[in-house]
Write an enzyme that holds these catalytic residues in place. Structure first.
Site, short mmCIF file in Angstrom:
data_model
loop_
_atom_site.label_atom_id
_atom_site.label_comp_id
_atom_site.label_asym_id
_atom_site.label_seq_id
_atom_site.Cartn_x
_atom_site.Cartn_y
_atom_site.Cartn_z
CG HIS A 264 41.81 43.44 37.48
ND1 HIS A 264 42.49 43.99 36.42
CD2 HIS A 264 42.69 43.39 38.50
CE1 HIS A 264 43.74 44.25 36.79
NE2 HIS A 264 43.89 43.89 38.05
CD GLU B 278 50.93 45.83 38.84
OE1 GLU B 278 51.50 45.14 37.96
OE2 GLU B 278 49.70 45.86 38.99
CD GLU B 279 46.10 46.61 38.53
OE1 GLU B 279 46.21 46.12 37.40
OE2 GLU B 279 45.79 45.96 39.55
CG ASP C 61 48.17 50.67 41.38
OD1 ASP C 61 48.82 49.84 42.03
OD2 ASP C 61 47.98 50.56 40.15
#
Ligand SMILES: [Zn+2]
Ligand SMILES: [Zn+2]
Length: 396
Positions: A364, A137-138, A79
């Site tokens: 990020h 996953e996030e 993702d």
């Protein structure tokens, strides 16, 4: 003589092309439809039987060795994040507002490369390798969904491995923790309720902004006063919303944030104090509070024996790499922890930053990008670790 690093180097163009393709077409958690399609197509082209739609958009395939033995699972997350990319790279996101800013594009490409390398050595495997391409996953529960869909069964997984490209460290570095690797995370929401009123007449109101400010300050006493200086914890308030205009005391303020810990006892203590501090500070100032704390992930704890094996593999495969063994930990969290709650495993880091090339923005960040020269080491190390676990040994 097997030289997996040379074999991975020979596949570099492939790995990079896949990574750049995923990077240009990022998809948010549980929406990795194109990504999963590409993964399934690649695996099918290698002659593997592929299961799709596992835990949402997950993809799973099994490589069976020539001899029976244990099952090692290797997981990559697929993702991306809701970030507007600012790298200016030729392969930058074509999906506005979505970006591979954590490196999951690299993980997916590395696992596809690992699949190729393992297939070339299928006859040397005593056991099976479960290739797991995970969605979301996030912080969205992709690992839990895959587990609920039975990814750890049929055949039952004995050992779980995963890696993360890591821009906190330069390319050439490898981090393999023995024990805690990444923190456990909770997310919280606090609603402070007072009584609205005129900003010029505060005595007739109950000011939730003042109470919220005191709560934010007091929460910092938990880490500094309630947790041993020799232990680790973080309490961060990350959003605060209340009020619409300059002369009105609003009736409510909302705060959200995150708590990070490693050890269960520390976690229990922090959560206990979290609730007490908020309730007592708010109560003392005449406000009411609603507190909602949700567990996001457990701590990522490597199995010491598995980590030692991966370390041995790394030292043999990459003798010149700078390796931090034993105690490399970070307060970030990772939902691979859910797999490692069920089976022993190891989650390790591959340094991916290159400051000279400007490739050292943090994970990020809108300018996050990696030095792709880390990719062959990542694929070679994962392949070697799997082969070593399937006790065939790779002689270099
Ligand atoms: Zn991330
Ligand atoms: Zn990540």
């Amino acid at each position: 003589m097997t030289d997996l690093f040379a074999e991975a180097q020979a596949l570099f163009e492939y790995t990079r092309a896949m990574r750049r393709d995923f990077h240009a077409h990022p998809e948010l958690g549980f929406h990795e439809v194109r990504t999963a399609g590409v993964v399934a197509k690649e695996l099918t082209s290698l002659g593997l039987e592929v299961s799709t739609g596992v835990g949402g958009t997950g993809v799973v395939a099994l490589i069976e060795g020539s001899k029976p033995g244990p099952v090692v699972m290797v997981r990559a997350d697929m993702d991306a994040l809701p970030i507007v990319e600012e790298t200016g790279a030729a392969y930058a996101s074509l999906n506005p507002g979505v970006m591979h800013a954590c490196g999951h594009d690299a993980h997916t490409a590395v696992l596809l490369t690992t699949a190729r390398l393992l297939l070339a050595h299928k006859n040397e495997l005593s056991g099976s390798v479960k290739l797991v391409f995970q969605p979301a996953e996030e912080g969205m529960g992709g690992a839990e969904k895959m587990i609920a869909d039975g990814v750890l069964e049929n055949p039952r997984v004995d050992t779980a491995l995963a890696l993360h490209v890591w821009n906190e460290m330069p390319v050439g570095w490898i981090g393999i923790a023995s024990g805690p690797a990444m923190a456990g995370a909770e997310i919280f929401k606090i609603v402070v309720r007072g009584k609205g009123g005129h900003g010029a007449v505060p005595q007739l109101a109950v000011d939730p902004i003042y109470a919220a400010a005191q709560i934010v300050s007091s929460l910092q006493s938990i880490v500094s006063r309630n947790v041993s200086p020799l232990k680790t914890a973080v309490v961060s308030v990350c959003t605060i919303h209340g009020g619409e205009t300059f002369n009105v005391i609003p009736p409510r303020v909302e705060l959200t944030g995150t708590i990070r810990t490693f050890e269960p006892q520390v976690r229990t203590r922090v959560l206990e104090r979290f609730e007490q501090v908020i309730r007592q500070v708010a109560g003392g100032l005449g406000c009411e509070v609603d507190i909602d704390v949700q567990r996001l992930t457990p701590a990522t704890i490597n199995d010491a024996a598995v980590a030692q094996k991966v370390l041995d593999s790394a030292r043999r495969l990459l003798p010149h790499a700078e390796i931090t063994a034993g105690n490399y930990i970070t307060m970030g969290s990772e939902d691979f922890a859910f797999f490692m709650e069920k089976v022993p495993g190891c989650f390790f880091f591959i340094g991916s930053a290159n400051a000279e090339k400007g490739l050292d923005a943090a994970h990020h960040h809108p300018r996050f990008d990696i030095d792709e020269s880390c990719l062959p080491s990542a694929a070679a190390l994962m392949t070697t670790a799997v082969m070593d676990h399937l006790s065939c040994g790779t002689s270099l």
